[in-house]
Structures are given as C-alpha cells and as structure tokens.
Design an enzyme around this catalytic site. Structure first.
Site, mmCIF file in Angstrom:
data_model
loop_
_atom_site.group_PDB
_atom_site.id
_atom_site.type_symbol
_atom_site.label_atom_id
_atom_site.label_comp_id
_atom_site.label_asym_id
_atom_site.label_seq_id
_atom_site.Cartn_x
_atom_site.Cartn_y
_atom_site.Cartn_z
ATOM 1 N N ASP A 12 32.205 -21.094 -7.331
ATOM 2 C CA ASP A 12 31.286 -20.961 -6.205
ATOM 3 C C ASP A 12 31.047 -19.462 -5.977
ATOM 4 O O ASP A 12 31.780 -18.618 -6.511
ATOM 5 C CB ASP A 12 31.913 -21.605 -4.964
ATOM 6 C CG ASP A 12 31.098 -21.381 -3.713
ATOM 7 O OD1 ASP A 12 29.904 -21.728 -3.710
ATOM 8 O OD2 ASP A 12 31.658 -20.838 -2.747
ATOM 9 N N ASP A 14 29.280 -17.691 -2.537
ATOM 10 C CA ASP A 14 29.415 -17.185 -1.164
ATOM 11 C C ASP A 14 30.781 -17.536 -0.589
ATOM 12 O O ASP A 14 31.148 -18.707 -0.512
ATOM 13 C CB ASP A 14 28.319 -17.771 -0.274
ATOM 14 C CG ASP A 14 26.936 -17.304 -0.680
ATOM 15 O OD1 ASP A 14 26.697 -16.086 -0.650
ATOM 16 O OD2 ASP A 14 26.107 -18.158 -1.036
ATOM 17 N N THR A 115 26.392 -22.352 -7.175
ATOM 18 C CA THR A 115 26.188 -21.898 -5.803
ATOM 19 C C THR A 115 25.104 -22.694 -5.086
ATOM 20 O O THR A 115 24.125 -23.123 -5.717
ATOM 21 C CB THR A 115 25.834 -20.399 -5.779
ATOM 22 O OG1 THR A 115 25.580 -19.989 -4.434
ATOM 23 C CG2 THR A 115 24.619 -20.091 -6.636
ATOM 24 N N SER A 116 25.275 -22.873 -3.778
ATOM 25 C CA SER A 116 24.235 -23.500 -2.963
ATOM 26 C C SER A 116 23.128 -22.522 -2.604
ATOM 27 O O SER A 116 22.088 -22.920 -2.084
ATOM 28 C CB SER A 116 24.850 -24.071 -1.676
ATOM 29 O OG SER A 116 25.735 -25.129 -1.966
ATOM 30 N N LYS A 148 25.607 -29.723 -2.816
ATOM 31 C CA LYS A 148 26.954 -29.960 -2.322
ATOM 32 C C LYS A 148 26.872 -30.499 -0.892
ATOM 33 O O LYS A 148 26.067 -30.017 -0.110
ATOM 34 C CB LYS A 148 27.758 -28.652 -2.317
ATOM 35 C CG LYS A 148 27.870 -27.950 -3.666
ATOM 36 C CD LYS A 148 28.567 -26.595 -3.508
ATOM 37 C CE LYS A 148 28.554 -25.802 -4.805
ATOM 38 N NZ LYS A 148 29.210 -24.482 -4.658
ATOM 39 N N ASP A 173 35.574 -22.260 -1.621
ATOM 40 C CA ASP A 173 36.102 -21.774 -0.347
ATOM 41 C C ASP A 173 35.765 -22.676 0.831
ATOM 42 O O ASP A 173 36.279 -22.457 1.924
ATOM 43 C CB ASP A 173 35.541 -20.373 -0.043
ATOM 44 C CG ASP A 173 34.094 -20.431 0.420
ATOM 45 O OD1 ASP A 173 33.815 -20.043 1.573
ATOM 46 O OD2 ASP A 173 33.241 -20.874 -0.365
#
Length: 226
Positions: A12, A14, A115-116, A148, A173
């Site tokens: 991931d 961020d 990543t989103s 996600k 995270d």
C-alpha cells in the site's frame, strides 16, 4: 527458518510507505472550509484507506451536502488539485519504509504498489518512491470501481505479476486495506499509522516497518516451516 520467499510483496502507499495521510487531511479539511463546514474526526478516520469517490461521498455527507454524481465529481476535482499542490511539496517516508522497499528489491522479490490513490497523484508519489521500486502499480481509478476493501486491487496486482495471491505478502496500514488484502488471500504485515488495527487472520501486526525483516517474509506464509 524456511528459506522460502513470498511470490511477491504488495505495498500500500498512503500511510504505509509515505506519510501522506496527513496531507490528505489538509486537503479534505480545506475543502470542508471552502464549503463552509468542518470535517469531523470520525469521518476522516473512516476515510483512511478508501478511494477518492467513496471519500468524497463521505465528506459531502459529513458536511450535509448533496452527494450526487456531479457533486462527487466536483469535490474530487477540488481535492485532487489541492492534494497535487501538497504532494509536490514533498512526501516524507514512513519509518522503515525505504529500507523495506530496498530490501525486497535486493532479494529479487517482485513488488507491486497497490494504492487507492488515483493515478495522477500516485505518479507524483513515485518521484519519491522510485518507479524502479515496483514491477507493477495498481491505482484506485484502475480497478473498475472495485476498490478496497474489495480484494480486486490485490488480485489485479497478483494477475499482473502472474503470481498466486496466497503466496504474497501485503503491507498495509488501514483496516480497509487489510480487509482487501486478506480477502484476496494474501498474508498481511499490518503497520498502523492514523487508525488502530486489530489482530485477525493471516496478519502480523508491527509497530513500525523498522521491525520488518524482509529476509523472513516467507516464514509468514501459510504452511511455512519455522
């Protein structure tokens, strides 16, 4: 301990590799102020790990504003522009993240960024992370709306790498990200940043990536020998 290595490590971004969640808080709060309101702590925490469209719907609802498609699009454009300004000022690494990435690459283990965050902002972050740190990247606007906690982002990364997600380690995270990785069949190294994480199936909780031994990642996989 087994010498087996994971088929890939799926990172991931961020809050995991870079400390950008705080920058997102600034841009989201600035939008709230722009619209004459204030972003609540509870809504901000609930956004962590979510994609842009979901976050904008939550933000507009928090501000008691209309959340139709046009409003969501307008809010997303505003927040993207503000976030671009902040990202370009520099993204600080999370503790141990640079070393974890370098360690995975030094061992020759395939790596993906999952990543989103939308592609335009992820590209800015890659100036810090290094494009050669990853074999593939999957962004939040590239999964056909199956963001996600849907497993699709991690499944897509595994497909692009041509590996079995059940033999992959994901590094996350947020509760949203952990749920996505677990649903995809990955084993998860979970390192909380902005919100707490709970124990659960196929996950190892660490206080920091500084505690991660990349040479032992294979030992975390189901069936690994200790």
């Amino acid at each position: 301990m087994t010498d087996a290595r994971p088929a890939a490590v799926l990172f991931d971004m961020d809050g995991t590799l870079v400390d950008s969640e705080k920058l997102w808080t600034i841009s989201l709060s600035d939008y709230a102020t722009h619209r004459g309101g204030e972003l609540s702590i509870a809504t901000r925490e609930a956004m962590v790990g979510s994609n842009m469209s979901t976050s904008m719907r939550m933000l507009l609802a928090d501000l008691d504003l209309a959340a139709d498609a046009a409003a969501v699009s307008e809010a997303a454009d505003w927040v993207e522009a503000r976030s671009t300004e902040l990202f370009r000022q520099g993204l600080p690494w999370r503790p141990g993240a640079r070393e974890a990435l370098a360690g995975v690459r030094s061992l020759g283990i395939p790596a993906a960024l999952v990543t989103s965050t939308i592609r335009s902002l992820a590209e800015i972050a890659l100036d810090t992370l290094g494009r050669d740190s990853f074999d593939v990247t999957v962004c939040g606007d590239e999964v056909d709306g199956r963001n996600k906690p849907d497993p699709e982002p991690y499944l897509r990364a595994a497909r692009l790498l041509d590996v079995d997600p059940r033999r992959c380690v994901a590094v996350e995270d947020s509760p949203t990200g952990v749920a996505a990785a677990v649903a995809a069949g990955c084993t998860v190294v979970a390192v909380p940043c902005e919100v707490p994480l709970e124990q659960g199936e196929r996950r190892v909780l660490l206080d920091s990536l500084e505690a991660l031994d990349v040479r032992s990642l294979g030992a975390l996989l189901p069936g690994a020998l200790a």
